[in-house]
Design an enzyme around this catalytic site. Structure first.
Site, PDB file in Angstrom:
ATOM      1  N   LEU A 115       1.066  -1.182   0.030  1.00  0.00           N
ATOM      2  CA  LEU A 115       0.076  -0.168  -0.006  1.00  0.00           C
ATOM      3  C   LEU A 115       0.755   1.186   0.053  1.00  0.00           C
ATOM      4  O   LEU A 115       1.824   1.406   1.036  1.00  0.00           O
ATOM      5  CB  LEU A 115      -0.988   0.118   1.380  1.00  0.00           C
ATOM      6  CG  LEU A 115      -2.010  -0.756   1.164  1.00  0.00           C
ATOM      7  CD1 LEU A 115      -1.871  -2.290   0.645  1.00  0.00           C
ATOM      8  CD2 LEU A 115      -3.050  -0.647   2.400  1.00  0.00           C
ATOM      9  N   THR A 119       1.875  10.675  -1.220  1.00  0.00           N
ATOM     10  CA  THR A 119       2.982  11.872  -1.167  1.00  0.00           C
ATOM     11  C   THR A 119       4.429  11.534  -1.451  1.00  0.00           C
ATOM     12  O   THR A 119       5.094  12.074  -1.873  1.00  0.00           O
ATOM     13  CB  THR A 119       3.321  12.571   0.336  1.00  0.00           C
ATOM     14  OG1 THR A 119       3.281  11.615   1.205  1.00  0.00           O
ATOM     15  CG2 THR A 119       2.060  13.335   0.415  1.00  0.00           C
ATOM     16  N   ASN A 120       4.606   9.951  -1.564  1.00  0.00           N
ATOM     17  CA  ASN A 120       5.973   9.442  -1.839  1.00  0.00           C
ATOM     18  C   ASN A 120       5.767   8.106  -2.632  1.00  0.00           C
ATOM     19  O   ASN A 120       6.325   7.110  -2.126  1.00  0.00           O
ATOM     20  CB  ASN A 120       6.753   9.404  -0.550  1.00  0.00           C
ATOM     21  CG  ASN A 120       8.181   9.099  -0.879  1.00  0.00           C
ATOM     22  OD1 ASN A 120       8.754   9.157  -1.838  1.00  0.00           O
ATOM     23  ND2 ASN A 120       8.847   8.773   0.034  1.00  0.00           N
ATOM     24  N   GLY A 198      -1.549   6.713   5.378  1.00  0.00           N
ATOM     25  CA  GLY A 198      -2.362   7.315   6.609  1.00  0.00           C
ATOM     26  C   GLY A 198      -2.969   6.292   7.451  1.00  0.00           C
ATOM     27  O   GLY A 198      -2.818   5.085   7.349  1.00  0.00           O
ATOM     28  N   CYS A 249       6.103  12.146   7.304  1.00  0.00           N
ATOM     29  CA  CYS A 249       5.715  11.821   8.451  1.00  0.00           C
ATOM     30  C   CYS A 249       7.238  12.445   9.276  1.00  0.00           C
ATOM     31  O   CYS A 249       7.155  12.484  10.457  1.00  0.00           O
ATOM     32  CB  CYS A 249       5.645  10.573   8.884  1.00  0.00           C
ATOM     33  SG  CYS A 249       6.788   9.119   8.267  1.00  0.00           S
ATOM     34  N   LEU A 419       8.439   3.529   8.072  1.00  0.00           N
ATOM     35  CA  LEU A 419       9.121   3.659   9.627  1.00  0.00           C
ATOM     36  C   LEU A 419       7.938   2.779  10.760  1.00  0.00           C
ATOM     37  O   LEU A 419       7.010   3.563  10.940  1.00  0.00           O
ATOM     38  CB  LEU A 419       9.216   5.147  10.140  1.00  0.00           C
ATOM     39  CG  LEU A 419      10.212   5.561   9.081  1.00  0.00           C
ATOM     40  CD1 LEU A 419      10.384   7.304   9.369  1.00  0.00           C
ATOM     41  CD2 LEU A 419      11.534   5.158   9.047  1.00  0.00           C
TER      42      LEU A 419
END
Length: 468
Positions: A115, A119-120, A198, A249, A419
């Site tokens: 998933l 943004t990246n 998210g 993040c 992370l």
């Protein structure tokens, strides 16, 4: 309410799965040299400067999020991930512990549901591809709809690199029409999910009924104490706060500054391109960054400082790269003390290091628990005190959070795009998700000389004492 999945979507997900399983049947025969070669091939195909820049530009144009500034420099992450992967064994015997009679053998985990965040997508996908190939897995990407085109093009390039090397292309696949029901179905039929994105995505991964590695929300908080090198700390804060328009993040969210250096540090932040808002401007900024229910507005996520300021009706001078918000309150209703995902930095003043530690605790009760914090200090005791109490998985000392958390060439953190945030952040691991998480390990145990202390030695002073 998520709509039910259609039969066509179910069949589509199953078709991708079967193709992936067929590909892993072939890759099972790959030796270490073969998988390392494939890792190098897919990495170069996506991380060469021309392709990387083109894909990054595509991502920014498609999602309207992130920054084109410094694009070539971001290639280092793929280089670092490949470096770490090449240095590890993932086939056959990977570790021997003779004194314990233990030999460890690596095995694939199978088919991974990957998933990807909006943004990246690029680095996240290549990261998963390298580690999956290294461990003889297959990965099926489920991109965010706002970055679907970029994800499909990245997949095309990865597959082309595999084909060129005579490897099965279906080791890497991507959903062409992503949706929430389809992602949920994929997670429920694959062997493992790696969810980078998210909170809702991560919760869905953990409720899929299959093993999953998720990530937690960030709200990186840094302490600048009286021993800090102010110029270095301010420069690193700017680097971390402006990286990809603050979308990561790991980007600094809050700076806790010792009172005796507060004014000098804020002045230095302004020299680094920061703009300090007034009380009235702070109200305007909050009104555009959060809706009436306290949710971040999508049109101000990963946007430039100038764009956000314009939306807020704030006249920010040309050349200013990030917005500084003086704050003296922390709490769920103090929105600037939470995650901002933008080039907006909240600054707090503290007196006495014990108060800085209390503020760290309060901020992580608002959000970001489990993720990371940092400290600019040359006081070993201050660093030690923070490490003892901070509810985070990683602490960066005198380095930009955004570069250090996920691994850098000048620190020892494993290179990654995912992370883990431990149980603090609702995750199964507090580690950087890397090669080791993409494999199963078989422990082979042989008998050793008995290692059995006496009961008196084990129970110590409680041996033969009063019972209850």
């Amino acid at each position: 309410m998520t709509r039910p999945i259609t039969e066509d979507e179910k069949q589509y997900a199953n078709t991708l799965l079967q193709r992936a399983r067929a590909a892993t049947k072939i890759s099972e025969s790959h030796d270490q040299s073969r998988v390392d070669r494939l890792c190098r091939a897919v990495s170069w195909a996506t991380a060469n400067e021309s392709t990387f820049v083109a894909l990054t530009r595509m991502s920014v144009a498609e999602s309207k999020m992130g920054s084109l500034d410094g694009v070539p420099a971001r290639r280092f992450k793929i280089v670092g991930i490949l470096r770490d992967a090449l240095r590890q064994k993932t086939i056959g015997i990977i570790e021997e512990i003779p004194e314990k009679g233990i030999v460890k053998y690596a095995k694939p985990v199978g088919v991974i549901a990957g998933l990807c965040p909006v943004t990246n997508p690029l680095v996240t996908m290549v990261n998963m591809a390298i580690n999956a190939i290294k461990c003889r897995d297959a990965v099926i990407f489920s991109p965010h709809p706002l970055s679907k085109r970029t994800a499909l093009e990245t997949t095309r390039i990865l597959r082309a690199a595999l084909k060129k090397q005579g490897a099965p292309e279906d080791i890497i696949q991507c959903m062409e029409k992503p949706s929430i029901p389809l992602a949920q179905e994929l997670m429920s039929i694959c062997d493992l999910t790696i969810a980078t994105g998210g909170a809702a995505m991560v919760r869905a991964a953990y409720s899929s009924g299959k093993p999953a590695y998720g990530v937690g929300a960030g709200n990186a908080t840094i302490i600048i104490d009286e021993t800090a090198n102010i110029e270095e700390a301010a420069a690193n804060t700017r680097i971390s706060k402006t990286h990809n328009h603050g979308s990561g993040c790991s980007c600094d969210g809050n700076a806790l500054i010792e009172a005796s250096i507060y004014d000098r540090f804020v002045d230095q932040l302004q020299k680094e391109g920061g703009y300090v808002v007034t009380t009235e401007e702070k109200k305007k900024l909050q009104a555009v960054m959060w809706d009436g229910e306290g949710h971040r507005t999508i049109e101000t996520v990963a946007r430039s400082a100038a764009d956000i300021a314009e939306r807020a009706g704030i006249a920010v001078p040309a050349g200013k790269q990030f917005i500084i918000v003086p704050e003296d309150k922390i709490g769920k209703d103090q929105l600037f003390s939470g995650e901002k995902l933008s080039p907006v930095l909240a600054v707090f003043k503290y007196s006495g290091f014990e108060n800085a530690l209390k503020m760290v605790t309060q901020i992580f009760e608002v959000g970001g628990k489990g993720h990371s914090c940092g400290i600019y200090s040359f006081d070993k005791q201050h660093i030690h005190q923070l490490a003892l109490m901070a509810p985070v998985s990683r602490i960066m000392v005198r380095q930009p959070q955004v570069r250090g958390n996920s691994g850098a060439f000048n620190n020892g953190m494993p290179m990654t795009a995912s992370l883990g945030c431990g149980t603090w952040g609702g995750n199964i691991t507090s580690e950087n998700i890397s090669v080791k998480h993409y494999m199963n390990v078989t422990w082979v145990s042989e008998m050793i000389p008995e290692d059995r202390p006496s009961e008196q030695e084990i129970f110590g002073e409680f041996f033969n004492s009063e019972t209850f």
